[in-house]
Motif scaffolding. Sequence first.
Motif, PDB file in Angstrom:
ATOM      1  N   ARG A 191     -16.799   6.989  14.330  1.00  0.00           N
ATOM      2  CA  ARG A 191     -17.453   6.563  13.111  1.00  0.00           C
ATOM      3  C   ARG A 191     -18.194   5.244  13.338  1.00  0.00           C
ATOM      4  O   ARG A 191     -17.842   4.458  14.197  1.00  0.00           O
ATOM      5  CB  ARG A 191     -16.425   6.394  11.988  1.00  0.00           C
ATOM      6  CG  ARG A 191     -15.837   7.724  11.525  1.00  0.00           C
ATOM      7  CD  ARG A 191     -14.711   7.508  10.536  1.00  0.00           C
ATOM      8  NE  ARG A 191     -14.176   8.812  10.128  1.00  0.00           N
ATOM      9  CZ  ARG A 191     -14.425   9.368   8.948  1.00  0.00           C
ATOM     10  NH1 ARG A 191     -15.194   8.764   8.076  1.00  0.00           N
ATOM     11  NH2 ARG A 191     -13.900  10.534   8.647  1.00  0.00           N
TER      12      ARG A 191
ATOM     13  N   GLY B 286     -13.794  -1.161   8.525  1.00  0.00           N
ATOM     14  CA  GLY B 286     -13.064   0.095   8.432  1.00  0.00           C
ATOM     15  C   GLY B 286     -11.700  -0.002   9.082  1.00  0.00           C
ATOM     16  O   GLY B 286     -11.548  -0.598  10.148  1.00  0.00           O
ATOM     17  N   LYS B 287     -10.698   0.538   8.423  1.00  0.00           N
ATOM     18  CA  LYS B 287      -9.332   0.476   8.934  1.00  0.00           C
ATOM     19  C   LYS B 287      -8.991   1.730   9.739  1.00  0.00           C
ATOM     20  O   LYS B 287      -9.423   2.840   9.402  1.00  0.00           O
ATOM     21  CB  LYS B 287      -8.339   0.350   7.775  1.00  0.00           C
ATOM     22  CG  LYS B 287      -8.605  -0.812   6.839  1.00  0.00           C
ATOM     23  CD  LYS B 287      -8.614  -2.149   7.554  1.00  0.00           C
ATOM     24  CE  LYS B 287      -8.871  -3.278   6.563  1.00  0.00           C
ATOM     25  NZ  LYS B 287      -9.132  -4.565   7.254  1.00  0.00           N
TER      26      LYS B 287
ATOM     27  N   GLY C 147      -7.644   4.075   7.406  1.00  0.00           N
ATOM     28  CA  GLY C 147      -8.445   4.312   6.219  1.00  0.00           C
ATOM     29  C   GLY C 147      -9.639   5.185   6.522  1.00  0.00           C
ATOM     30  O   GLY C 147      -9.506   6.286   7.059  1.00  0.00           O
ATOM     31  N   ASN C 148     -10.847   4.683   6.209  1.00  0.00           N
ATOM     32  CA  ASN C 148     -12.041   5.498   6.448  1.00  0.00           C
ATOM     33  C   ASN C 148     -12.470   5.503   7.910  1.00  0.00           C
ATOM     34  O   ASN C 148     -13.341   6.272   8.297  1.00  0.00           O
ATOM     35  CB  ASN C 148     -13.197   5.009   5.565  1.00  0.00           C
ATOM     36  CG  ASN C 148     -13.529   3.541   5.800  1.00  0.00           C
ATOM     37  OD1 ASN C 148     -13.233   2.976   6.847  1.00  0.00           O
ATOM     38  ND2 ASN C 148     -14.145   2.922   4.808  1.00  0.00           N
ATOM     39  N   GLN C 149     -11.867   4.616   8.720  1.00  0.00           N
ATOM     40  CA  GLN C 149     -12.101   4.575  10.176  1.00  0.00           C
ATOM     41  C   GLN C 149     -13.560   4.281  10.540  1.00  0.00           C
ATOM     42  O   GLN C 149     -13.985   4.540  11.668  1.00  0.00           O
ATOM     43  CB  GLN C 149     -11.633   5.884  10.830  1.00  0.00           C
ATOM     44  CG  GLN C 149     -10.154   6.154  10.634  1.00  0.00           C
ATOM     45  CD  GLN C 149      -9.703   7.497  11.160  1.00  0.00           C
ATOM     46  OE1 GLN C 149     -10.491   8.315  11.597  1.00  0.00           O
ATOM     47  NE2 GLN C 149      -8.408   7.758  11.118  1.00  0.00           N
ATOM     48  N   VAL C 150     -14.309   3.703   9.611  1.00  0.00           N
ATOM     49  CA  VAL C 150     -15.698   3.344   9.903  1.00  0.00           C
ATOM     50  C   VAL C 150     -15.724   2.275  10.994  1.00  0.00           C
ATOM     51  O   VAL C 150     -15.096   1.226  10.864  1.00  0.00           O
ATOM     52  CB  VAL C 150     -16.410   2.826   8.640  1.00  0.00           C
ATOM     53  CG1 VAL C 150     -17.788   2.290   8.989  1.00  0.00           C
ATOM     54  CG2 VAL C 150     -16.525   3.946   7.620  1.00  0.00           C
TER      55      VAL C 150
ATOM     56  N   GLN D 181      -7.711  11.659  13.492  1.00  0.00           N
ATOM     57  CA  GLN D 181      -9.175  11.580  13.561  1.00  0.00           C
ATOM     58  C   GLN D 181      -9.774  12.710  12.728  1.00  0.00           C
ATOM     59  O   GLN D 181      -9.509  13.880  12.978  1.00  0.00           O
ATOM     60  CB  GLN D 181      -9.650  11.665  15.014  1.00  0.00           C
ATOM     61  CG  GLN D 181     -11.154  11.589  15.176  1.00  0.00           C
ATOM     62  CD  GLN D 181     -11.717  10.233  14.794  1.00  0.00           C
ATOM     63  OE1 GLN D 181     -10.995   9.254  14.787  1.00  0.00           O
ATOM     64  NE2 GLN D 181     -12.999  10.178  14.482  1.00  0.00           N
ATOM     65  N   ARG D 182     -10.574  12.328  11.742  1.00  0.00           N
ATOM     66  CA  ARG D 182     -11.058  13.328  10.797  1.00  0.00           C
ATOM     67  C   ARG D 182     -12.427  13.907  11.142  1.00  0.00           C
ATOM     68  O   ARG D 182     -12.849  14.901  10.570  1.00  0.00           O
ATOM     69  CB  ARG D 182     -11.068  12.726   9.395  1.00  0.00           C
ATOM     70  CG  ARG D 182      -9.646  12.552   8.845  1.00  0.00           C
ATOM     71  CD  ARG D 182      -9.642  11.941   7.475  1.00  0.00           C
ATOM     72  NE  ARG D 182      -9.884  10.521   7.505  1.00  0.00           N
ATOM     73  CZ  ARG D 182      -8.964   9.618   7.797  1.00  0.00           C
ATOM     74  NH1 ARG D 182      -7.745  10.005   8.120  1.00  0.00           N
ATOM     75  NH2 ARG D 182      -9.245   8.338   7.787  1.00  0.00           N
TER      76      ARG D 182
END
Length: 317
Positions: free
Chosen positions: A259, A221-222, A225-228, A253-254
């Motif tokens: 994550r 995860g980037k 990006g999706n920050q996984v 941070q979404r």
Amino acid sequence: MKSCFFLATDAGYFPYACLTARRILDVSTPIDGFLLYTGASQADLEVARHLLEGKVELVDVADFMANFGFRFGTYSIAAYTRLFADRLAVFEPYDRIAYTDCDVLFNRDINDLARQRLRAPLLAAHDDYMYFRPSYRQKLKLAPGAPYFNSGVVVFDMNAVRENALLERTRKTAIDGSMNDQNALNVVFEGKWQTMHPSWNLQSLGELRFSQAWARHFAGGKPWGNQVGVELEALRIWRDLARDTPWGRPFEQRIPFERGVVKRFLRRFDAVAGLFGKDVQRRRARYDGSRMHAIYARQADEGAMAVQFPEVLGGFA
């Protein structure tokens, strides 16, 4: 010994490469740095010049790469730029070159990486994920037990590289075999790379904390990006780096927790899956990341060449 570092990027990743370079400057003593790019906009270039304060040279390699006639297939031109380090004029004065992908966050002086004593043309870190599927050896026509490195952070001994035309051979291998850059590097540098301390290319933290990583590689995860699996502490650093630029939005941070929590929870069941799953699952179930980190760290401290059958050494073959 004269050393430098560089990154290579296309227009899409240009902002992230600049932030990575800024972080390197912030945690390092003075060192020459280069950012090789293709297609960056004038607006982004202006932001980069302000951010990097002239301490990292921005080098447009679009014409060089186009005129060289290299066939890129479906892969990005930027992915192959590192394979031309022996042909780019900016690198002619340097004995050592440290390359890093732009999804790497450094916590330690890059001079400590670039100026290590080398016994081989290349310093690189083992890619343990490849050892879960050792069929890569047959696919790439490597020797039985041949180790595999991740090329996201590497150091070239340019004198040895030039003398043995290793990057020239890598380019030819990539073309002839329609390979990505990392596979081609592993083919040509087989038996010619020294084990890098895993903390310089830490792709999975395991029991380690982010602050213990000398360079954290977000290969999954980037942060933009999706920050996984991106640690909150690391994400805060990325946000701080982008704070006074127009590049900050992707780092917002979404969700209010880190994550990757679910993924780490499911990892606890690897041992059960290993009893009934396929070979890759059995290998993963037996894999001990902390043990392998200690093994590679010891090899790096000894200046050892990459060992054969690392999965046997680690007990997860």
